[in-house]
Design a protein around this motif. Sequence first.
Motif, PDB file in Angstrom:
ATOM      1  N   SER A 198     -43.180  33.608  10.894  1.00  8.69           N
ATOM      2  CA  SER A 198     -43.511  32.349  10.213  1.00  8.69           C
ATOM      3  C   SER A 198     -44.312  32.625   8.941  1.00  8.69           C
ATOM      4  CB  SER A 198     -44.328  31.436  11.123  1.00  8.69           C
ATOM      5  OG  SER A 198     -43.596  31.137  12.266  1.00  8.69           O
ATOM      6  N   GLU A 205     -35.610  30.177   9.489  1.00  7.95           N
ATOM      7  CA  GLU A 205     -36.224  29.043  10.192  1.00  7.95           C
ATOM      8  C   GLU A 205     -35.499  28.769  11.514  1.00  7.95           C
ATOM      9  OE1 GLU A 205     -37.064  25.986   7.213  1.00  7.95           O
ATOM     10  OE2 GLU A 205     -37.301  24.582   8.894  1.00  7.95           O
ATOM     11  N   GLU A 206     -34.177  28.799  11.472  1.00  3.49           N
ATOM     12  CA  GLU A 206     -33.386  28.589  12.695  1.00  3.49           C
ATOM     13  C   GLU A 206     -33.643  29.701  13.715  1.00  3.49           C
ATOM     14  OE1 GLU A 206     -29.717  26.680  10.129  1.00  3.49           O
ATOM     15  OE2 GLU A 206     -29.296  28.443  11.391  1.00  3.49           O
ATOM     16  N   GLU A 250     -36.924  29.170  15.472  1.00  3.30           N
ATOM     17  CA  GLU A 250     -36.776  28.133  16.505  1.00  3.30           C
ATOM     18  C   GLU A 250     -36.114  28.708  17.767  1.00  3.30           C
ATOM     19  OE1 GLU A 250     -37.874  25.089  17.221  1.00  3.30           O
ATOM     20  OE2 GLU A 250     -39.082  25.591  15.466  1.00  3.30           O
ATOM     21  N   ASP A 251     -35.009  29.422  17.555  1.00  4.68           N
ATOM     22  CA  ASP A 251     -34.250  30.045  18.648  1.00  4.68           C
ATOM     23  C   ASP A 251     -35.094  31.004  19.474  1.00  4.68           C
ATOM     24  OD1 ASP A 251     -31.862  28.911  18.241  1.00  4.68           O
ATOM     25  OD2 ASP A 251     -30.759  30.787  17.821  1.00  4.68           O
ATOM     26  N   LYS A 265     -38.114  31.057  20.160  1.00  2.00           N
ATOM     27  CA  LYS A 265     -39.120  30.428  21.037  1.00  2.00           C
ATOM     28  C   LYS A 265     -38.634  30.357  22.488  1.00  2.00           C
ATOM     29  CE  LYS A 265     -41.410  27.904  17.375  1.00  2.00           C
ATOM     30  NZ  LYS A 265     -41.447  26.678  16.583  1.00  2.00           N
TER      31      LYS A 265
END
Length: 180
Positions: free
Chosen positions: A151, A169-170, A173-174, A176
């Motif tokens: 990040s 960014e994707e 998210e993935d 996580k």
Amino acid sequence: MFCQENYIKALEYAANAHGEQKTPKGLPYMVHVTSVAMEVINACENSKLEIEKSNLAISCALLHDVIEDTNITYDELYVDFSEAVANGVEALSKDKSLKSKQEQMKRSIEMLLEQPYEVQMVKLADRITNLSIPPEHWDNDKKKTYLKEASFILSCLKNSNIYLSQRLEEKIEDYKKNIE
Ligand SMILES: [Mn+2]
């Protein structure tokens, strides 16, 4: 477009330099290198980057780990490629004289921010590539730190390329999903 001859030259150079090195998954190291290059090529095409900029981005992608992980030096890259490539790869390398990982990361980002967008793109592509499934021996804390770092990289370098920023960014998210 980019220059195919440039690509082959950097590819062979990196393959020689990395030799028998393996990825954490045990694959030949060039699988990592060419995955990063693939992300960068895709971004160059998507963003319609001009040929000179694409050549720099792709050369730096193929060579991005040679200073950090092999015997190749800044001076050799300067002679064998160009000042721009040598500066780019140096900025993409950890300064191992700095003790903590955080300091190394901070310094690398500072150096990258002084580089053109074409070089910064490679850092995004590297982290996109590395944010696949984490090694099994990593605990939650290690994964969380890795994600936080991702990040940080994204927030610092997102202006370099919209396509790669969105993709990172994707991926963040993935990733996580891997943390309990
Ligand atoms: Mn890498």
